[in-house]
Structure formats: C-alpha cells, structure tokens
Design a protein around this motif. Structure first.
Motif, PDB file in Angstrom:
ATOM      1  N   VAL A 496       0.862  -1.170   0.020  1.00 36.06           N
ATOM      2  CA  VAL A 496      -0.034  -0.125  -0.026  1.00 36.06           C
ATOM      3  C   VAL A 496       0.863   1.168  -0.059  1.00 36.06           C
ATOM      4  CG1 VAL A 496      -1.703   1.078   1.143  1.00 36.06           C
ATOM      5  CG2 VAL A 496      -1.756  -1.229   1.367  1.00 36.06           C
ATOM      6  N   ASP A 497       0.604   2.250  -0.930  1.00 37.39           N
ATOM      7  CA  ASP A 497       1.381   3.527  -0.937  1.00 37.39           C
ATOM      8  C   ASP A 497       1.431   4.073   0.345  1.00 37.39           C
ATOM      9  OD1 ASP A 497       3.136   4.177  -2.794  1.00 37.39           O
ATOM     10  OD2 ASP A 497       1.894   5.805  -3.661  1.00 37.39           O
ATOM     11  N   GLY A 498       2.662   4.336   0.663  1.00 38.12           N
ATOM     12  CA  GLY A 498       2.697   5.108   2.067  1.00 38.12           C
ATOM     13  C   GLY A 498       4.266   4.719   2.592  1.00 38.12           C
ATOM     14  N   VAL A 499       4.851   5.688   3.212  1.00 38.53           N
ATOM     15  CA  VAL A 499       5.978   5.440   3.990  1.00 38.53           C
ATOM     16  C   VAL A 499       5.901   4.319   5.210  1.00 38.53           C
ATOM     17  CG1 VAL A 499       7.891   6.405   5.251  1.00 38.53           C
ATOM     18  CG2 VAL A 499       7.212   7.610   3.330  1.00 38.53           C
ATOM     19  N   THR A 500       6.822   3.373   5.103  1.00 40.78           N
ATOM     20  CA  THR A 500       6.828   2.398   6.170  1.00 40.78           C
ATOM     21  C   THR A 500       7.345   2.818   7.473  1.00 40.78           C
ATOM     22  OG1 THR A 500       6.386   0.502   4.694  1.00 40.78           O
ATOM     23  CG2 THR A 500       7.297  -0.087   6.969  1.00 40.78           C
ATOM     24  N   LEU A 501       6.754   2.572   8.567  1.00 40.75           N
ATOM     25  CA  LEU A 501       7.400   3.090   9.828  1.00 40.75           C
ATOM     26  C   LEU A 501       7.234   1.588  10.605  1.00 40.75           C
ATOM     27  CD1 LEU A 501       5.424   6.482  11.048  1.00 40.75           C
ATOM     28  CD2 LEU A 501       7.755   6.006   9.925  1.00 40.75           C
ATOM     29  N   ALA A 502       8.516   1.147  11.001  1.00 42.23           N
ATOM     30  CA  ALA A 502       8.515  -0.195  11.670  1.00 42.23           C
ATOM     31  C   ALA A 502       9.899  -0.361  12.481  1.00 42.23           C
ATOM     32  CB  ALA A 502       8.601  -1.191  10.525  1.00 42.23           C
ATOM     33  N   SER A 503       9.719  -1.211  13.249  1.00 44.55           N
ATOM     34  CA  SER A 503      10.692  -1.577  14.286  1.00 44.55           C
ATOM     35  C   SER A 503      11.842  -2.383  13.364  1.00 44.55           C
ATOM     36  CB  SER A 503      10.608  -2.441  15.365  1.00 44.55           C
ATOM     37  OG  SER A 503       9.757  -3.760  15.225  1.00 44.55           O
ATOM     38  N   LEU A 504      13.016  -2.394  13.706  1.00 46.12           N
ATOM     39  CA  LEU A 504      13.935  -3.085  12.854  1.00 46.12           C
ATOM     40  C   LEU A 504      13.612  -4.788  13.033  1.00 46.12           C
ATOM     41  CD1 LEU A 504      17.101  -1.492  14.519  1.00 46.12           C
ATOM     42  CD2 LEU A 504      16.571  -1.740  12.051  1.00 46.12           C
ATOM     43  N   HIS A 505      12.971  -5.126  14.138  1.00 47.17           N
ATOM     44  CA  HIS A 505      12.415  -6.460  14.285  1.00 47.17           C
ATOM     45  C   HIS A 505      11.580  -6.873  12.958  1.00 47.17           C
ATOM     46  CE1 HIS A 505      14.524  -6.784  18.299  1.00 47.17           C
ATOM     47  NE2 HIS A 505      14.947  -7.956  17.780  1.00 47.17           N
ATOM     48  N   ALA A 506      10.514  -5.757  12.870  1.00 50.16           N
ATOM     49  CA  ALA A 506       9.448  -6.059  12.149  1.00 50.16           C
ATOM     50  C   ALA A 506       9.880  -6.050  10.660  1.00 50.16           C
ATOM     51  CB  ALA A 506       8.362  -5.079  12.512  1.00 50.16           C
ATOM     52  N   ALA A 507      11.256  -5.295  10.491  1.00 52.40           N
ATOM     53  CA  ALA A 507      11.368  -4.924   9.302  1.00 52.40           C
ATOM     54  C   ALA A 507      12.075  -6.177   8.600  1.00 52.40           C
ATOM     55  CB  ALA A 507      12.529  -3.992   9.153  1.00 52.40           C
ATOM     56  N   LYS A 508      12.583  -7.207   9.401  1.00 47.39           N
ATOM     57  CA  LYS A 508      13.087  -8.706   8.767  1.00 47.39           C
ATOM     58  C   LYS A 508      12.557  -9.058   7.754  1.00 47.39           C
ATOM     59  CE  LYS A 508      16.302 -12.118   9.380  1.00 47.39           C
ATOM     60  NZ  LYS A 508      15.781 -12.888   8.174  1.00 47.39           N
ATOM     61  N   GLY A 509      13.063  -9.655   6.626  1.00 48.44           N
ATOM     62  CA  GLY A 509      12.523 -10.196   5.603  1.00 48.44           C
ATOM     63  C   GLY A 509      11.855  -9.100   4.409  1.00 48.44           C
ATOM     64  N   LEU A 510      12.045  -7.868   4.733  1.00 54.24           N
ATOM     65  CA  LEU A 510      11.606  -6.965   3.842  1.00 54.24           C
ATOM     66  C   LEU A 510      12.469  -6.125   2.998  1.00 54.24           C
ATOM     67  CD1 LEU A 510       8.437  -5.559   6.074  1.00 54.24           C
ATOM     68  CD2 LEU A 510       8.496  -7.198   3.975  1.00 54.24           C
ATOM     69  N   GLU A 511      12.432  -5.245   2.225  1.00 56.62           N
ATOM     70  CA  GLU A 511      13.385  -4.384   1.480  1.00 56.62           C
ATOM     71  C   GLU A 511      12.641  -3.078   1.009  1.00 56.62           C
ATOM     72  OE1 GLU A 511      14.419  -6.304  -2.624  1.00 56.62           O
ATOM     73  OE2 GLU A 511      14.446  -7.669  -1.215  1.00 56.62           O
ATOM     74  N   TRP A 512      13.362  -2.011   0.866  1.00 59.35           N
ATOM     75  CA  TRP A 512      12.975  -0.653   0.323  1.00 59.35           C
ATOM     76  C   TRP A 512      14.144  -0.106  -0.424  1.00 59.35           C
ATOM     77  CZ3 TRP A 512      12.200  -2.210   5.280  1.00 59.35           C
ATOM     78  CH2 TRP A 512      10.768  -2.706   5.645  1.00 59.35           C
ATOM     79  N   ASP A 513      13.776   0.854  -1.644  1.00 53.85           N
ATOM     80  CA  ASP A 513      14.683   1.607  -2.177  1.00 53.85           C
ATOM     81  C   ASP A 513      15.253   2.455  -1.366  1.00 53.85           C
ATOM     82  OD1 ASP A 513      14.208   0.712  -4.594  1.00 53.85           O
ATOM     83  OD2 ASP A 513      12.605   2.244  -5.318  1.00 53.85           O
ATOM     84  N   ALA A 514      14.679   3.276  -0.334  1.00 48.88           N
ATOM     85  CA  ALA A 514      15.345   4.023   0.802  1.00 48.88           C
ATOM     86  C   ALA A 514      15.044   3.813   2.253  1.00 48.88           C
ATOM     87  CB  ALA A 514      14.816   5.372   0.390  1.00 48.88           C
ATOM     88  N   VAL A 515      16.007   3.583   2.864  1.00 49.70           N
ATOM     89  CA  VAL A 515      15.976   3.466   4.580  1.00 49.70           C
ATOM     90  C   VAL A 515      16.492   4.177   5.164  1.00 49.70           C
ATOM     91  CG1 VAL A 515      16.332   1.511   6.220  1.00 49.70           C
ATOM     92  CG2 VAL A 515      15.710   0.765   3.784  1.00 49.70           C
TER      93      VAL A 515
END
Length: 745
Positions: A496-515
């Motif tokens: 869904v279009d929107g900047v992701t706000l997440a904890s480092l643990h929740a980000a495991k397995g994901l990727e983005w162009d800009a972090v």
C-alpha cells in the motif's frame, strides 16, 4: 502438479535462471543440504527453484514436499513463486500452521475428541494468572511476563525448572524468577482447565502425539519425504525437536539461513542448529550464497564493515557479501540536536526523495523500539506524507478489500469484468473496471482521508493484477481471483502506498529503495538492557539487518538530546565507529534552524516551551502520578485507565473541523492531527498559543497552520464556519495560482 495458465518451464530452464551457487542448491535434491545465504542473495529464489527442479525431474512429489518458514507472508510468497514455476500441491506453511493442521487431523482420530481450542488472548490468561497469584502487573509487565512464558515453553522449560534455567543461562527476567514460575504454573492451570492451548502448545502437543503414537508418526513420515526450512537461524529447540520427528525418514532436507541475521534469541531462537547442521548430517552439502542482488556496493560495503568488528560464534561464520548492482549514492550519517529535529529532518529528506520520483511505498523509517514511532508519525503528517505503521490493521480485513474480493469473484464467475475481451482486455484493466463499483478510479481522489485510504487499498489490488499478469502472461481473471484468495489466507498483502514505519525486528525479510535508520545512540542501539557481550552482538546483527534492507539510499541518524533545549549528553552508537569515516552531514545545524527559524512574528515562543519541556523530566500521570512509558499515555499526560476530564462536545467539534481540513487538503485525517492529539487538546482546553504548544504532538508547524482555528473552536466557534473559511482560502489560492507561504514549491 502443473499450473495450466501458462507454459511450464523445463528442468534446464529452471537451472538457466540461476547463478552458479543457486544452481548448486537447485540440483541438491537428494540428501541434506545447508544453504548459508546472505541478505539479498536470492535464497527464496534458490529454494523455490530447487523444489521446482526436484518436481520436474521426478525426484520430488509435490504432495510429499513440505516447505516451512516463520511467517504466513513468507509461506504465501513461496507458494506464489512455485505456482509461477508451474508447481502446485507443495505444502508451504509456518511451523505452527503445519503442526496445527496435523493436530486437528490426527487428534480426533487418535483420542476421539477435538484438540484443545487455540486461545485468542494469551495476555488475558496471564493477567488472570497474576491475579490468582495475588500479584500486580501493569500492561507492560504483562507483556514481559507473557514473553518469559513463551521463552520457557520454546526452550522446553517447565514452571518448576524455570528459576534454575534462568540461573544456568544467566537470563535476566523482568521480575523475580520464583514469581514468574508461579505465574507460569497458574497460567498453565487456567488454560488446561478451560480446554485451551496456546501457540507453543500446538508444537508441544504435536510432538507428544508423534512421540506417543508410532502409527501417527509413521503416517506423517510417509506423507512428507522432502523438507525445506527457511530462516533456519531462527529455529528454537521446540521447533527443532518437531522437525527431527518429521524428517527422520526424509529423502531430502534443505535448510537455509544466515547466522548474521539471528535477532530473535529472546524468544529462544538460536543459530546453533544452523551452524551445527553439517556435524549432525555428516554427508550434507554446504553452499554459500554471497552475490547480493538487492543493495548497491556502497550499502553492501557498509554492512560488511559492520560485521568485521563482530565477535562470537555467529561472527566466525559471517558471509562477505558481493554486490551485483551498479554504484549508488554513499550512505549518509546525520547528527541532530534533538529528537523532534531528527524526525523533522528525516521527513524533509523523505519529501526530497518523493519529489525525485521515489515512491512512498519504497521508503522506510526503521527504529529500535515501537515507542519511537510517534515523532515520525507526527513529522510525516506535518509534511502531508502518507505512512503505514507495520503491524496495523491487516490488509485483507479492510472492508473495501473484502468488498473488492466479492466483486472480483462475481465478475470471474460471470465471465469477466466490463473490460474483458475488448481493447482494454488486459488483466489489470479488467480488474480496474470491476473495482470502479467499489470506488476505484484511474486517478487518486482529492477527497477526504477515508476516501483516499480506500482508493489506496483498491489501487494496491490493481497494481497486484499488473504484477500478476507480468509474471503469467495470458492469465485470466479467475486465476487472479484464486491468487488473491491464496494471499488472503496467507495474509500476504500487496504494498500500500505510504512510507513504512517499523521496528527493526518487524523489518526482517523486507526491503525498500530508501531506508532511514533513526535513533542510533548509545542506550538505544545497543539497547540499554543489552548488558552482556552476546546481547550486544545481537544488537549489532539487528543493525546489520536494518542496513541490508536498503537497496539504494541509506541514511543513519541520531539526536544528541531527547527534547529541544535539553542537555546534549547522548553519544552516537558504538556500532558507527569505523563506519562514518568522519563524514557527518550538518543535520545538527539544520535542526537548529528548523526548530527556531520562521518564528519571527509568531505568537509562539519556542524558547519558552523548550525550557519548560527540558525542566519537565520524566512524564508522569497527572491523575495518579505513575511514570508514563506508553507513547499514547505520554501524549495524553495520564494513564489510559485513569479518569478523564475530556470535554466530549469539544472533541466532536475538533473532529468535525479536522475532517473538513482533511477534505480541503486531500490528505488523510491523521495528517492534520491524530486522535490522541485531539483528545489531549480537548482534555487540556488551552486558551493561548503557549498552552497549546505544551501539548505533545502540537509542533510549531501545526501552531502556525492550525493554532488560530483550534483556539477559536475552544472559544466556541463552530467547525463548519472555520471549514468554509478554509475552503474559501484554498479556492482563492488556486485561483491566483501563486504559491502561498505554506504551499510546497
């Protein structure tokens, strides 16, 4: 076995799509193989192609193949990739889902009754256990106690053995170990008395069933002859015991993991099973995947450098990644004066990325604890940037998504949507034509927040149809409806279009162009309670996971003080030593200008409110005096359960006004003010700009933009009058076609 909606690739074509190391994995379809796969090296591609190759060469039968991973989303992605390779019938599930399926099938046939019911709220049962033990615990303590019980069960520790195991492992429990053991025993008693089980029980009961009943064990072992285990570094002793029972008679066993990404040891996970695999399986093949296809050489070099300082067993098996991408921008290191300035600075940088064409969905802000999200929510809302909190409402449970699924199923049964068969007969056009009835349009609406949020959900389905058609040319609407149902079952949501706000643990397995990795100070990274070498090394691995989420743009930042005007006593994280090379962007100076610039002529004096905040110290409940840790409670200035002096009529007027502002601006309502901030305003009823500025969430930008309206509503003006005035102002600006002082240029 095959997917009938496209040509099935041959075994040679399966191998041709892989690099040399991935090809070795794919061809290892007999016996045991351990794949050490670094971040971004295509491990999911390697193991799904391995399964497809095994099926196409006749070594594997799909119904005898079980792929196990740790999230329903990852399992759904694996099934989707296998379907694209022409393979169906393979079971791809989480450990718990696979065990629960077996339990529900075999338990009634073995014992003549249904298995225990899966409890809906573990924390509620823990609260009851605390009460029965005549103890007290607030919500944070209840979460900690629940986590300790989960750890004990994952490590197969009984209540009576818990204190001894805590001493043996040098674990530091959140309260006295004997008290936790009592709560743990009471929890088990309550649960058993009600015929309930928790997620750990699903594994324990399945293990017990397989151990006790040889006929059940033999049936399961005959059913599954080929096993693949993803994220193997996160396996805990309980899961390993179940895997051993499943795979005793297996023809092939493939495990995949990266010891440098072990970040869940607090749940009992350990990389020991991954690192010891070759010793337990003497004839196993070991393959290393180090070609990084995700990140630029600049990001990969930074990640590699971070691990050169690592210690411990996992560090001795670290992988040196080699980027396969072209050069990109150098990672940025930015220092800010205080946390609000850091959030503001990150929001400004995100706005620049958006203006340069980077999609919001391809940007993430990652932090160590969820409590850090509030400032970034506010800063992004101030800049009109949509964001998504990871872990919020599930995509497939949204009303508009459920309605869209009904519309698409109906269109598929009736032979396709309005665009089927004509010039606009592509799958995406057909899906879009069907979803028009649900509120979708080719262009985003300029209406209120709810209208925009609904459109974003439906547009995500249309984009998913585009991706699906690209992966499977010629696929028809019924195939896409089936794919959507599979994703819903696995909670594998589209982006869904929107900047992701997440904890480092929740980000495991994901990727983005800009972090953006934020809050990188001592005490936060590593976290304060990382008080042993092993815990500090896990924090380093957590930062490594964060760095390797970035494809191209990476920004790492920290703030020297918590509040504006506060003492600048914080130090950047020790993990940044040797990474920065002395190059730090002037965020601190920029932050100072952001905080105090443009204040001339304003009735708000930032220096005054900063001084007040600096002297305030820890935030305490204004009703009972308890220290407040929860972000929402700090915003309100009281415990959520304490009595409120909320003026409900004022709150409704503020909500009506906010809705009008959102309509005029074409933004979600939370971009004006969050519900928590409106509640705090309605409770405080400020009568001046200075009083309004003391409320958490009311920034200088908000004061300048909305302060007069808020004070007028509190004084008795109607939201309708103010909304009409705002609409007239916007219309006048549009007519003049000249940027106003608040308009983005």
């Amino acid at each position: 076995m095959t997917d009938h909606h496209g040509p099935q690739p041959t075994a040679d074509e399966i191998l041709d799509a892989l690099d040399p190391e991935q090809r070795r994995v794919a061809k290892s379809v007999d016996g045991a193989v351990c794949v050490l796969a670094g971040a971004g090296t295509g491990k999911t591609r390697a193991i799904t192609h391995r399964i497809a190759y095994g099926v196409l060469t006749g070594v594997m039968q799909p119904m005898q193949t079980l792929a196990v991973t740790f999230t329903a989303r990852a399992a759904g992605e694996m099934r989707g990739r296998l379907r694209q390779l022409g393979v169906s019938g393979v079971q791809a599930r989480t450990f718990h889902a696979a065990a629960l399926r077996q339990l529900q099938f075999f338990w009634p046939r073995t014992y003549g009754v249904d298995p225990p019911r899966l409890t809906e709220s573990k924390i509620a049962l823990v609260a009851e256990a605390v009460h029965d033990c005549r103890l007290r615990a607030d919500r944070t303590e209840l979460r900690d106690l629940t986590g300790e019980i989960e750890w004990a069960k994952a490590t197969q520790t009984a209540p009576d053995d818990y204190p001894g195991q805590v001493r043996a492992t040098k674990r530091k429990p959140p309260r006295d170990a004997a008290e936790i053991a009592r709560v743990y025993a009471a929890y088990e008693k309550i649960k058993a008395g009600r015929g309930q089980m928790d997620f750990e029980d699903v594994l324990l009961l399945t293990i017990g069933l397989l151990d006790d009943r040889i006929e059940v064990r033999e049936q399961v072992q005959a059913q599954y002859r080929h096993f693949t285990v993803d994220e193997y570094q996160d396996v805990n002793p309980l899961q390993q015991r179940l895997l051993d029972l499943w795979s005793q008679q297996a023809r092939s066993l493939c495990v995949v993991g990266d010891a440098s990404q072990t970040i869940y040891s607090f749940t009992g996970a350990t990389p020991a099973f991954l690192l010891g695999f070759r010793h337990r399986h003497r004839t196993s093949e070991v393959v290393e995947l180090v070609r990084d296809y995700r990140s630029t050489p600049q990001v990969v070099r930074l990640a590699n450098r971070l691990l050169t300082h690592a210690t411990g067993e996992a560090a001795r098996h670290r992988l040196e990644l080699v980027s396969q991408r072209e050069d990109g921008p150098a990672p940025e290191f930015v220092e800010f004066a205080d946390e609000p300035a850091e959030a503001e600075g990150v929001a400004r940088r995100i706005r620049k990325l958006l203006d340069r064409g980077v999609r919001a969905a391809e940007i993430a802000v990652l932090f160590r604890t969820n409590a850090q999200s509030e400032g970034y929510e506010q800063a992004l809302a101030d800049h009109g940037i949509p964001y998504v909190l990871r872990g919020a409402e599930r995509f497939f449970e949204r009303p508009e998504v459920r309605q869209a699924a009904v519309l698409l199923r109906g269109a598929a049964r009736s032979g396709g949507g309005p665009g089927a068969g004509g010039d606009a007969g592509s799958l995406a056009a057909e899906v879009g034509a069907v979803l028009v009835a649900g509120g979708w349009s080719p262009e985003p609406p300029s209406g209120s927040g709810q209208v925009r949020e609904r459109w974003e959900s439906l547009n995500a389905i249309v984009r998913l149809a585009e991706d699906f058609a690209a992966a499977r040319p010629g696929a028809a609407l019924p195939s896409f409806v089936e794919e959507l149902a599979e994703r819903a079952n696995a909670q594998h949501a589209p982006t869904v279009d929107g900047v992701t706000l997440a904890s480092l643990h929740a980000a495991k397995g994901l990727e983005w162009d800009a972090v953006f990795l934020v809050g990188l100070t001592e005490g936060m990274m590593p976290i304060t309670y990382a008080d042993t070498d092993d815990k500090v090394e896990e924090e380093r691995r957590l930062l490594y996971v964060g760095i390797t989420r970035a494809r191209e743009h990476l920004t790492m930042s920290w703030a020297l003080a918590r509040s504006p005007g506060g003492r600048a006593g914080r130090r950047p994280s020790r993990f940044l030593d040797g990474l920065r090379g002395g190059a730090v962007s002037p965020g601190r100076a920029a932050a100072g200008r952001t905080g105090e610039g443009a204040a001339q002529g304003s009735a708000w004096h930032p220096g005054e409110s900063r001084a007040r905040r600096a002297k305030a110290g820890p935030v305490r409940c204004r009703v009972c005096g308890r220290g407040l840790a929860d972000a929402a409670e700090r915003k309100l200035g009281r415990c959520l359960e304490c009595p409120t002096d909320l003026d409900e009529a004022l709150f409704e007027r503020l909500r009506d006004w906010r809705l009008g502002q959102a309509r005029v601006l074409g933004q979600p309502a939370y971009c004006v003010f969050t519900d928590a901030t409106l509640t705090a305003i309605a409770e405080a009823e400020p009568s001046s700009v200075q009083q309004l500025a003391r409320i958490s969430g009311v920034t200088r930008t908000k004061i300048d933009k909305y302060g007069p309206d808020i004070l007028a509503i509190i004084a008795g003006s109607s939201a309708e009058d103010l909304a009409e005035a705002a609409e007239a102002l916007i219309a006048a600006r549009d007519d003049d076609a000249v940027p106003g002082p608040e308009d983005p240029v």
